[in-house]
Write a protein that holds these residues in place. Structure first.
Motif, PDB file in Angstrom:
ATOM      1  N   ALA A  51       0.820  -1.217   0.000  1.00 25.05           N
ATOM      2  CA  ALA A  51       0.000   0.000   0.000  1.00 25.05           C
ATOM      3  C   ALA A  51       0.850   1.263   0.000  1.00 25.05           C
ATOM      4  O   ALA A  51       0.411   2.315  -0.468  1.00 25.05           O
ATOM      5  N   GLU A 122       3.315  13.767   7.769  1.00 27.55           N
ATOM      6  CA  GLU A 122       4.362  12.968   7.123  1.00 27.55           C
ATOM      7  C   GLU A 122       3.830  11.635   6.627  1.00 27.55           C
ATOM      8  O   GLU A 122       4.231  11.154   5.569  1.00 27.55           O
ATOM      9  N   GLN A 124       1.146  11.165   5.460  1.00 25.09           N
ATOM     10  CA  GLN A 124       0.279  11.443   4.321  1.00 25.09           C
ATOM     11  C   GLN A 124      -1.165  11.010   4.530  1.00 25.09           C
ATOM     12  O   GLN A 124      -1.785  10.482   3.598  1.00 25.09           O
ATOM     13  N   ARG A 154      -3.076  22.268   4.178  1.00 27.48           N
ATOM     14  CA  ARG A 154      -2.408  21.163   3.504  1.00 27.48           C
ATOM     15  C   ARG A 154      -3.231  19.898   3.454  1.00 27.48           C
ATOM     16  O   ARG A 154      -2.994  19.041   2.600  1.00 27.48           O
TER      17      ARG A 154
ATOM     18  N   MET B   1      -1.063  23.573  -4.729  1.00 30.15           N
ATOM     19  CA  MET B   1      -1.107  22.599  -3.617  1.00 30.15           C
ATOM     20  C   MET B   1       0.026  21.582  -3.749  1.00 30.15           C
ATOM     21  O   MET B   1       0.086  20.622  -3.025  1.00 30.15           O
ATOM     22  N   TYR B  45       9.887  26.345   4.150  1.00 30.05           N
ATOM     23  CA  TYR B  45       8.782  25.704   3.446  1.00 30.05           C
ATOM     24  C   TYR B  45       7.994  24.751   4.332  1.00 30.05           C
ATOM     25  O   TYR B  45       7.099  24.079   3.866  1.00 30.05           O
ATOM     26  N   GLN B  46       8.378  24.664   5.593  1.00 27.26           N
ATOM     27  CA  GLN B  46       7.733  23.709   6.485  1.00 27.26           C
ATOM     28  C   GLN B  46       7.777  22.328   5.854  1.00 27.26           C
ATOM     29  O   GLN B  46       6.767  21.605   5.836  1.00 27.26           O
ATOM     30  N   PHE B  47       8.916  22.033   5.293  1.00 27.30           N
ATOM     31  CA  PHE B  47       9.047  20.780   4.562  1.00 27.30           C
ATOM     32  C   PHE B  47       8.870  19.561   5.467  1.00 27.30           C
ATOM     33  O   PHE B  47       9.492  19.450   6.509  1.00 27.30           O
ATOM     34  N   GLN B  48       7.999  18.649   5.040  1.00 21.43           N
ATOM     35  CA  GLN B  48       7.789  17.395   5.756  1.00 21.43           C
ATOM     36  C   GLN B  48       8.166  16.258   4.828  1.00 21.43           C
ATOM     37  O   GLN B  48       7.476  16.028   3.832  1.00 21.43           O
ATOM     38  N   PRO B  49       9.203  15.520   5.145  1.00 23.95           N
ATOM     39  CA  PRO B  49       9.531  14.394   4.266  1.00 23.95           C
ATOM     40  C   PRO B  49       8.377  13.401   4.199  1.00 23.95           C
ATOM     41  O   PRO B  49       7.696  13.174   5.183  1.00 23.95           O
ATOM     42  N   ASN B  50       8.164  12.869   3.043  1.00 19.41           N
ATOM     43  CA  ASN B  50       7.073  11.926   2.826  1.00 19.41           C
ATOM     44  C   ASN B  50       7.422  10.564   3.428  1.00 19.41           C
ATOM     45  O   ASN B  50       8.302   9.863   2.955  1.00 19.41           O
ATOM     46  N   ALA B  51       6.679  10.223   4.474  1.00 19.88           N
ATOM     47  CA  ALA B  51       6.985   8.985   5.196  1.00 19.88           C
ATOM     48  C   ALA B  51       6.726   7.753   4.338  1.00 19.88           C
ATOM     49  O   ALA B  51       7.336   6.707   4.548  1.00 19.88           O
ATOM     50  N   LEU B  52       5.838   7.862   3.378  1.00 18.54           N
ATOM     51  CA  LEU B  52       5.555   6.703   2.527  1.00 18.54           C
ATOM     52  C   LEU B  52       6.799   6.342   1.729  1.00 18.54           C
ATOM     53  O   LEU B  52       7.216   5.187   1.692  1.00 18.54           O
ATOM     54  N   ALA B  53       7.364   7.347   1.104  1.00 18.13           N
ATOM     55  CA  ALA B  53       8.548   7.108   0.284  1.00 18.13           C
ATOM     56  C   ALA B  53       9.675   6.555   1.150  1.00 18.13           C
ATOM     57  O   ALA B  53      10.376   5.615   0.784  1.00 18.13           O
ATOM     58  N   SER B  55       9.424   4.948   3.999  1.00 14.95           N
ATOM     59  CA  SER B  55       9.142   3.591   4.462  1.00 14.95           C
ATOM     60  C   SER B  55       9.305   2.583   3.336  1.00 14.95           C
ATOM     61  O   SER B  55       9.710   1.448   3.556  1.00 14.95           O
ATOM     62  N   LEU B  56       8.982   3.026   2.153  1.00 16.09           N
ATOM     63  CA  LEU B  56       9.053   2.120   1.010  1.00 16.09           C
ATOM     64  C   LEU B  56      10.464   1.561   0.874  1.00 16.09           C
ATOM     65  O   LEU B  56      10.661   0.381   0.632  1.00 16.09           O
ATOM     66  N   LYS B 123      -0.665  -2.251   4.479  1.00 18.06           N
ATOM     67  CA  LYS B 123      -0.133  -0.956   4.910  1.00 18.06           C
ATOM     68  C   LYS B 123       1.270  -1.108   5.473  1.00 18.06           C
ATOM     69  O   LYS B 123       1.869  -0.133   5.906  1.00 18.06           O
TER      70      LYS B 123
END
Lengths: 353, 353
Positions: A51, A122, A124, A154, B1, B45-53, B55-56, B123
């Motif tokens: 997923a 984070e 998502q 966001r 967005m 930018y209040q950057f939040q790393p994408n946890a999905l990427a 974790s992948l 998940k």
DNA sequence: GTGAAAGCGCTAACAG
DNA sequence: CTGTTAGCGCTTTCAC
């Protein structure tokens, strides 16, 4: 322990990954024979598509984050059950974030809220539902409100029974003022004139609302409120006991009825009254607010204002779903009216000599 | 967005994404000046790393799935709070799956368990904790047990208060037999000889265990158990009322004490007894099992066996963490001993004429 | 210290 | 109907 992927399936089935993906999502027609071949392998290997990878590209996770202050307070599981009921149909799953406020100093709690907000971002999640905590504050500090407003830009955000200044949020709320009013009117209708109000915190909007309804009902009936009989100090059974004890220890007249800010305080109040040798409701009437099942389990069963927790949850899930699926014209505000549940803890006042 | 990514940050900072990643995780030294430049942009930018990427590729999500039958039963939030307390330290977050058994037929519930199990696998949760449902069955059908055994091969699994045949599972349990025994011995010590046992379901292992302890204590004291006084039929307040009502309606002698399978039934029993004109504990003693806060809120406060829900949760979180971090020698079985909590619902039996 | 490039496992055009 | 290919956003060798 290597997990199988679409590639493994594709190779063994002599097709491309695209085709495997197609049968997985049936997003395009696939010849019956190859479909079956692929499906067979999927079953054989108990293949579960990852997923994370899917969400990474589809930009949706089907996850909704829930931030609440204390799962141990029976109000919240009740709302949660409503959320789950509605959201399951739509295929969402829940990320539960308990800021564990019950044994925390208040600043720590808000810090945790911020942490969880970021974690959820984070991860998502497709949306975030907030209950309690800072959104319950009658006057929330600007910084804390702003942080949430940023997040609202966001990702879809829904408040249950709360609000924050400085921006418009989607909210599902119970009408607290009406609740305080109705329960007070019930008591007045029974003949009470000397009514106290205990529980909650003066800095929290739910308390402010309930108290406002109380005052309004008193005023309408031409009754004066004893400011001495208004006491705040929490939402737990123990706090209810303490506040009720204090009330009973006061010099001079006693109220014949007590409106409690929530059910737990109501239960504590009953305990304190009984301990002081009073009979409820013969000697004193006591009411709660929340309508948690627990309130029907005590003796005497507590007359209360049901906040319709389940429906609150369901409505919030519904609003969230609309937001996520970008429906037009989602109501900013959904208001539910509480429901008076008359049980055994209220009766006419003892007749005066 | 469009959300900002490491690339956006990298470009604006005139570095490669690798460097951005390095400051994000500080996984390698970065020159102070560039580190600050990057950190500045992250904040900007209040950057939040994408946890999905993330974790992948890292093959870990920091998410733990929890499957339970009914969040509305106060036992579960209590355990959940314990889980949260312990797991938060380790940085885990929770996926809550409520199979909503309270208003479901039993088959539907098991189907939902299976569904959730699969969703959690997809998940990519780091582990799954199960409470209630099929693992509570005294004799779980082979197919249902096998399904869980399969999952146990793919992801760490911990049972709280349950078990399944056909395989070894990691479990954290309370000693039910000891619980049933201790509470019964308390009653016997008070002088009771005629003791009933009500509540639960004969097909559930917790009920079987508690009843076994009850029988053992009776046997040890040389007392005979009235089989007529053993009744099952559920875990709710309402069911408790019903069962107690039936008990009181029976011809012949009455028990002087009643061991209830859990606190909710105990509360129902008290209500039924009071309604029948009895005083608790003067006329009849009543005990519960669970130790939920609610049990201390009723009048009279319920004597109960505390299942130490919080610790149950904490222990499970601890075991899970060990499993996830692949510690050596994780105990398959962690057993907690319940704790007798004597309150107001028990007293010596009324003296006989 | 830092960059280039190769994936993690999947979906979605775009061709055939 | 089906295959090829290019990413989603991030981490991680392997060079320099």
């Amino acid at each position: 322990m290597k997990s199988v992927t679409v590639y493994d399936i594709a190779k063994e089935a002599n097709v491309s990954v695209a085709t495997v993906s197609r049968v997985l999502n049936n997003t395009a027609p696939v010849k019956a024979s190859t479909r079956e071949r692929i499906q067979g392998l999927i079953n054989k290997y108990q293949f579960q598509p990852n997923a994370l990878a899917r969400s990474l590209i589809k930009k949706e996770t089907g996850m909704i984050g829930i931030i609440l202050p204390d799962i141990t307070n029976p109000f919240f599981p009740e709302v949660l059950a409503g959320l789950e009921q509605e959201a399951r149909k739509q295929g969402y799953t829940f990320f539960l974030c308990d800021t564990g406020s019950s044994n925390l100093d208040i600043k720590e709690q808000y810090k945790r809220e911020s942490q969880y907000l970021n974690i959820l971002l984070e991860k998502q999640v497709d949306g975030i539902i907030m209950l309690g905590g800072r959104i319950d504050l009658h006057k929330c500090p600007k910084e804390m409100a702003k942080e949430v407003a940023e997040i609202n830009k966001r990702v879809p955000l829904v408040f249950i029974n709360g609000n924050l200044p400085g921006a418009k949020f989607h909210r599902v709320v119970i009408d607290e003022v009406a609740g305080g009013r109705m329960v007070t009117e019930h008591l007045i209708g029974l003949g009470h004139r000397d009514i106290a109000f205990i529980g909650g915190y003066p800095q929290m909007s739910n308390t402010v609302g309930r108290l406002e309804g109380f005052r309004a009902a008193m005023a309408d009936a031409g009754l004066t409120v004893h400011e001495d009989w208004i006491d705040h100090g929490g939402f737990s059974v123990q706090r209810g006991k303490n506040m009720m004890g204090r009330l009973l220890d006061m010099e001079g007249d006693r109220p014949t009825a007590v409106v409690c800010a929530n059910d737990l305080v109501g239960i504590g109040a009953i305990k304190a009254a009984v301990k002081a040798g009073l009979q409820v409701p013969r000697d004193i009437s006591i009411t709660g607010v929340d309508g948690v099942p627990l309130a029907a389990s005590v003796i005497p069963e507590l007359t209360t204002m049901s906040l319709r927790c389940l429906e609150l949850g369901r409505s919030a899930a519904f609003v969230m779903h609309q937001l996520i699926s970008k429906s037009a014209d989602v109501n900013l505000l959904t208001t539910l009216t509480p429901e008076l549940t008359i049980r055994e803890s209220t009766a006419p006042p003892p007749s005066r000599k």
